[in-house]
Design a protein around this motif. Sequence first.
Motif, PDB file in Angstrom:
ATOM      1  N   ALA A  38      16.036  22.511  35.919  1.00  0.00           N
ATOM      2  CA  ALA A  38      15.417  22.035  34.673  1.00  0.00           C
ATOM      3  C   ALA A  38      15.795  22.927  33.498  1.00  0.00           C
ATOM      4  CB  ALA A  38      13.896  21.981  34.840  1.00  0.00           C
ATOM      5  N   THR A  39      15.883  24.242  33.748  1.00  0.00           N
ATOM      6  CA  THR A  39      16.271  25.164  32.676  1.00  0.00           C
ATOM      7  C   THR A  39      17.690  24.894  32.197  1.00  0.00           C
ATOM      8  OG1 THR A  39      14.810  26.861  33.580  1.00  0.00           O
ATOM      9  CG2 THR A  39      16.553  27.591  32.093  1.00  0.00           C
ATOM     10  N   VAL A  40      18.599  24.673  33.150  1.00  0.00           N
ATOM     11  CA  VAL A  40      19.992  24.382  32.767  1.00  0.00           C
ATOM     12  C   VAL A  40      20.060  23.099  31.950  1.00  0.00           C
ATOM     13  CG1 VAL A  40      22.270  23.809  33.669  1.00  0.00           C
ATOM     14  CG2 VAL A  40      20.945  25.639  34.722  1.00  0.00           C
ATOM     15  N   ILE A  41      19.324  22.061  32.404  1.00  0.00           N
ATOM     16  CA  ILE A  41      19.344  20.788  31.670  1.00  0.00           C
ATOM     17  C   ILE A  41      18.759  20.983  30.274  1.00  0.00           C
ATOM     18  CG2 ILE A  41      18.411  18.446  31.637  1.00  0.00           C
ATOM     19  CD1 ILE A  41      18.474  18.509  34.704  1.00  0.00           C
ATOM     20  N   LEU A  42      17.634  21.693  30.191  1.00  0.00           N
ATOM     21  CA  LEU A  42      17.011  21.943  28.885  1.00  0.00           C
ATOM     22  C   LEU A  42      17.931  22.755  27.979  1.00  0.00           C
ATOM     23  CD1 LEU A  42      14.526  21.819  27.035  1.00  0.00           C
ATOM     24  CD2 LEU A  42      13.672  23.877  28.167  1.00  0.00           C
ATOM     25  N   ALA A  43      18.568  23.782  28.558  1.00  0.00           N
ATOM     26  CA  ALA A  43      19.480  24.607  27.758  1.00  0.00           C
ATOM     27  C   ALA A  43      20.634  23.768  27.230  1.00  0.00           C
ATOM     28  CB  ALA A  43      20.004  25.772  28.603  1.00  0.00           C
ATOM     29  N   ASP A  44      21.150  22.865  28.085  1.00  0.00           N
ATOM     30  CA  ASP A  44      22.237  22.003  27.614  1.00  0.00           C
ATOM     31  C   ASP A  44      21.775  21.109  26.472  1.00  0.00           C
ATOM     32  OD1 ASP A  44      24.072  23.035  29.356  1.00  0.00           O
ATOM     33  OD2 ASP A  44      23.705  21.554  30.928  1.00  0.00           O
ATOM     34  N   ARG A  45      20.564  20.572  26.571  1.00  0.00           N
ATOM     35  CA  ARG A  45      20.067  19.694  25.506  1.00  0.00           C
ATOM     36  C   ARG A  45      19.835  20.456  24.206  1.00  0.00           C
ATOM     37  NH1 ARG A  45      18.239  14.702  26.537  1.00  0.00           N
ATOM     38  NH2 ARG A  45      16.795  14.843  24.779  1.00  0.00           N
ATOM     39  N   ILE A  46      19.523  21.746  24.331  1.00  0.00           N
ATOM     40  CA  ILE A  46      19.296  22.546  23.121  1.00  0.00           C
ATOM     41  C   ILE A  46      20.602  23.102  22.572  1.00  0.00           C
ATOM     42  CG2 ILE A  46      18.201  24.653  22.256  1.00  0.00           C
ATOM     43  CD1 ILE A  46      15.946  24.194  24.228  1.00  0.00           C
ATOM     44  N   ILE A  47      21.437  23.618  23.470  1.00  0.00           N
ATOM     45  CA  ILE A  47      22.621  24.345  23.023  1.00  0.00           C
ATOM     46  C   ILE A  47      23.752  23.412  22.578  1.00  0.00           C
ATOM     47  CG2 ILE A  47      24.337  26.060  23.716  1.00  0.00           C
ATOM     48  CD1 ILE A  47      21.458  27.080  23.370  1.00  0.00           C
ATOM     49  N   THR A  48      23.895  22.250  23.249  1.00  0.00           N
ATOM     50  CA  THR A  48      25.004  21.349  22.902  1.00  0.00           C
ATOM     51  C   THR A  48      24.978  20.951  21.428  1.00  0.00           C
ATOM     52  OG1 THR A  48      25.105  20.525  25.176  1.00  0.00           O
ATOM     53  CG2 THR A  48      26.124  19.166  23.458  1.00  0.00           C
ATOM     54  N   PRO A  49      23.831  20.506  20.869  1.00  0.00           N
ATOM     55  CA  PRO A  49      23.831  20.221  19.423  1.00  0.00           C
ATOM     56  C   PRO A  49      24.143  21.457  18.587  1.00  0.00           C
ATOM     57  CG  PRO A  49      21.907  19.262  20.494  1.00  0.00           C
ATOM     58  CD  PRO A  49      22.555  20.143  21.500  1.00  0.00           C
ATOM     59  N   LEU A  50      23.672  22.633  19.033  1.00  0.00           N
ATOM     60  CA  LEU A  50      23.963  23.849  18.276  1.00  0.00           C
ATOM     61  C   LEU A  50      25.453  24.176  18.299  1.00  0.00           C
ATOM     62  CD1 LEU A  50      20.965  26.145  19.291  1.00  0.00           C
ATOM     63  CD2 LEU A  50      21.298  24.900  17.163  1.00  0.00           C
ATOM     64  N   LYS A  51      26.113  23.921  19.451  1.00  0.00           N
ATOM     65  CA  LYS A  51      27.545  24.172  19.538  1.00  0.00           C
ATOM     66  C   LYS A  51      28.304  23.230  18.604  1.00  0.00           C
ATOM     67  CE  LYS A  51      29.391  24.861  23.568  1.00  0.00           C
ATOM     68  NZ  LYS A  51      29.735  24.673  25.005  1.00  0.00           N
ATOM     69  N   ARG A  52      27.860  21.956  18.578  1.00  0.00           N
ATOM     70  CA  ARG A  52      28.497  21.022  17.639  1.00  0.00           C
ATOM     71  C   ARG A  52      28.274  21.486  16.201  1.00  0.00           C
ATOM     72  NH1 ARG A  52      25.914  16.781  20.843  1.00  0.00           N
ATOM     73  NH2 ARG A  52      27.390  15.911  22.346  1.00  0.00           N
ATOM     74  N   LEU A  53      27.056  21.945  15.942  1.00  0.00           N
ATOM     75  CA  LEU A  53      26.754  22.416  14.590  1.00  0.00           C
ATOM     76  C   LEU A  53      27.580  23.646  14.244  1.00  0.00           C
ATOM     77  CD1 LEU A  53      24.887  21.796  12.211  1.00  0.00           C
ATOM     78  CD2 LEU A  53      23.218  23.343  13.192  1.00  0.00           C
ATOM     79  N   ALA A  54      27.749  24.568  15.216  1.00  0.00           N
ATOM     80  CA  ALA A  54      28.576  25.756  14.969  1.00  0.00           C
ATOM     81  C   ALA A  54      30.024  25.372  14.730  1.00  0.00           C
ATOM     82  CB  ALA A  54      28.469  26.704  16.168  1.00  0.00           C
ATOM     83  N   SER A  55      30.528  24.384  15.486  1.00  0.00           N
ATOM     84  CA  SER A  55      31.908  23.929  15.272  1.00  0.00           C
ATOM     85  C   SER A  55      32.074  23.335  13.888  1.00  0.00           C
ATOM     86  CB  SER A  55      32.271  22.900  16.352  1.00  0.00           C
ATOM     87  OG  SER A  55      33.573  22.388  16.140  1.00  0.00           O
ATOM     88  N   ALA A  56      31.079  22.531  13.480  1.00  0.00           N
ATOM     89  CA  ALA A  56      31.152  21.951  12.136  1.00  0.00           C
ATOM     90  C   ALA A  56      31.076  23.035  11.069  1.00  0.00           C
ATOM     91  CB  ALA A  56      30.014  20.942  11.950  1.00  0.00           C
ATOM     92  N   ALA A  57      30.216  24.044  11.283  1.00  0.00           N
ATOM     93  CA  ALA A  57      30.101  25.139  10.316  1.00  0.00           C
ATOM     94  C   ALA A  57      31.411  25.916  10.224  1.00  0.00           C
ATOM     95  CB  ALA A  57      28.961  26.074  10.720  1.00  0.00           C
ATOM     96  N   LYS A  58      32.096  26.075  11.351  1.00  0.00           N
ATOM     97  CA  LYS A  58      33.381  26.770  11.339  1.00  0.00           C
ATOM     98  C   LYS A  58      34.398  26.008  10.492  1.00  0.00           C
ATOM     99  CE  LYS A  58      36.982  28.549  14.421  1.00  0.00           C
ATOM    100  NZ  LYS A  58      37.432  28.680  15.820  1.00  0.00           N
TER     101      LYS A  58
END
Length: 734
Positions: free
Chosen positions: A239-259
């Motif tokens: 459950a932690t891995v799934i939750l982390a993916d749901r939280i981190i994936t949008p942040l990674k997209r956001l970081a890529s866009a910010a880059k």
Amino acid sequence: MSGQTASSRGFVSLRTKLVLFISLIIVGVCSGISWYFIQQQTSAMSRALIETGTILVKNLAHNSRYAVITEDRVDLEQYVAGVMEDEEVVYAMITSPDGTVLAKSSKRLLTDAQLPPGSHDASLYPDPSLFQRVLTAGGREPTITRFVASEGRHPEAIYDFALPILRRPRQGASPAPLPFSLEGLESPSRKLPKGESGEQTLSVVQIGLTQMKMQQALTAAVRNLVFITGLIILIGLAATVILADRIITPLKRLASAAKRVAEGDLTVSAESFSRDEVGQLTGLFNRMTESLKDRDGAIRRQVMQLQTLNRIGVAIISTLDIDKLLNTLLDLLVENLGYRRMMLMLYDHDRRIAYAARVAGVSADVERAVRRVEIPVSEQGGLHADVLLRGRAFLVTDLNTVADRVFPPLLKLAREHGITCFVVAPLKSSQRIMGFIGADRGGEPCEDKDLELLVTIASQIAVAIDNAQAYQDLEELTQTLEQRVQDRTRELQTANEQLQELDRLKSAFVSIVSHELRTPMTSIKGYVENMLDGLTGALTDRQSYYLSRVKFNVERLTRMINDLLDLSRIEAGRVELTLAQIPVVDLVTEITEALQPLAQTKSITLQRTHQGEAVKIAADRDKLHQILTNLIQNAVKFTAPQGEIRVDTRVRDDVFVEFCIGDTGCGIPPHEHMKIFDRFYRGETIQVEQRGAGLGLPITKSLVELHGGKIWVESTPGQGSRFFFTMPVWMPSA
């Protein structure tokens, strides 16, 4: 490249941190709960075993009491056999006070190594010392002793429950003899031992209970608990891995866009898949990108405008021919600033007529028609009178709303060419209106920024026209030069007086506002300190942190207000010195001892020395205290931990006492040595968090000079600084 590699090697992703953190929490919580459950089970099983043993030994003692008195071994064997039916009972035995075993039984056998020498019975029974201890102690509660029955691969822990069978002594004569007495069955020669309580011991009953069953049950429970705990941990980790993916994936997209935005791509946008904080952050990021795009376009327009203004300036200084100058300026404006049509009209003050000097962006026929128009100017005139006589600029969004105020020939031409929105700005130079300039953007509406830009351009054009006319009228101006110089002098004097008055008002304003701010600042500080002291109730760590920051900034603002008050009093000449004889060594000692705690917070050594004989100076004690405190506090502020600060004093030429405050801080670049004493100046190399209001050193310099002294600095970047100032020695004759 090596720096990037090192950074990537030391990088730990947020996903890894989140999974690791939550995993540690799950493992810790599950392990703690499991440990607690095992401890509770162990305690419960131990209590149950002790309760079982106590009940069994008491029952056996009660049931075998009469058989012990009569020494009926058959009944005793039956009682022992009944107890042995319990699967937890390892042995049971009844022993007479003289050590004779009346009945016994055992389920365990000793190994050859444990068998006592000369013994043929390998059955497991308790150590005889336990019997002797119980026989001596007596009592009506069983004595519980734990021992290990066998050593080796499978040791067995056994609880021995020993209880004496007691008979209380007779107290006085019996009121009537009983027909049948158990005491009569006792042998006359048999003497029973007495316990500590004075009661006679008939025999000792011992029962041994094993922990094996309890241990097996506990092992099974632990095995099941470990399985369940492991399953819960695995489910939690998944459950932690799934939750982390749901939280981190949008942040990674956001970081890529910010880059990509950081690389200059302002067209990028981040896609939002949720309505939580990450979704809100994505929405804010997209709005920020749109804002950056708008600002980028605005900056490009501003750059174009600045380039155009620069070219206008170059054109202005390159020629004094009015015709050539106006043609060049209007062409530049139409080509570079997006104006569709422009018209420049000059005002003849003598004839009180405005006439079209230049027109751009129209055909030659229209230009000739416009240049034939002459507008009479009077106080009752329309829109042109407001521009030429009152110097007003206008943004007209709809021509029909001001049609009755526009000169009819110009109104007709505007309607023929579809002009509905335009801006007008007066050509004003040296408080003299020389005409006006108007422009429109064709099909696009004009905005306030177009009016502001045109007003700026109009002022430059007015200056250019004024300069050109001044050049052409040089001969006439030469004849009236003296009068004009006097006029300009009066204007400068008036302006200077106005500036002095403004400076006085500014000082008064700063003084009044600073005085008014001190009271609420004191109240705010008091309330914050009361909250931090717990007068309003308990605070959380975050509340305490925020209130501490508020207190710090209130104290900082209070210091700035005090500096502003000191500066305003100094500038207004309201600072009066109360001179007195001040012993140099005593004053320096007093101040350095007061500031020792401040230096110790950064592990800084604060020392003082004096060369020569002790002297007194003529100074205001409070002002001198302020000077030294300010310089020493600055030294502490810019000195790194483990550094050193020295306050040295010495007499110079028997006239002055020279003070030197030296530190081992960051130092001051040579080109800033004189600037640091200017008001509001803050060092270029100083970190932002260390910068103050830039008033401390100017106030210090003013106070030193008020005493007739001088202040200067010697510093080398990276090697520290030394601030010197002098104070006059006390002269009795003076």
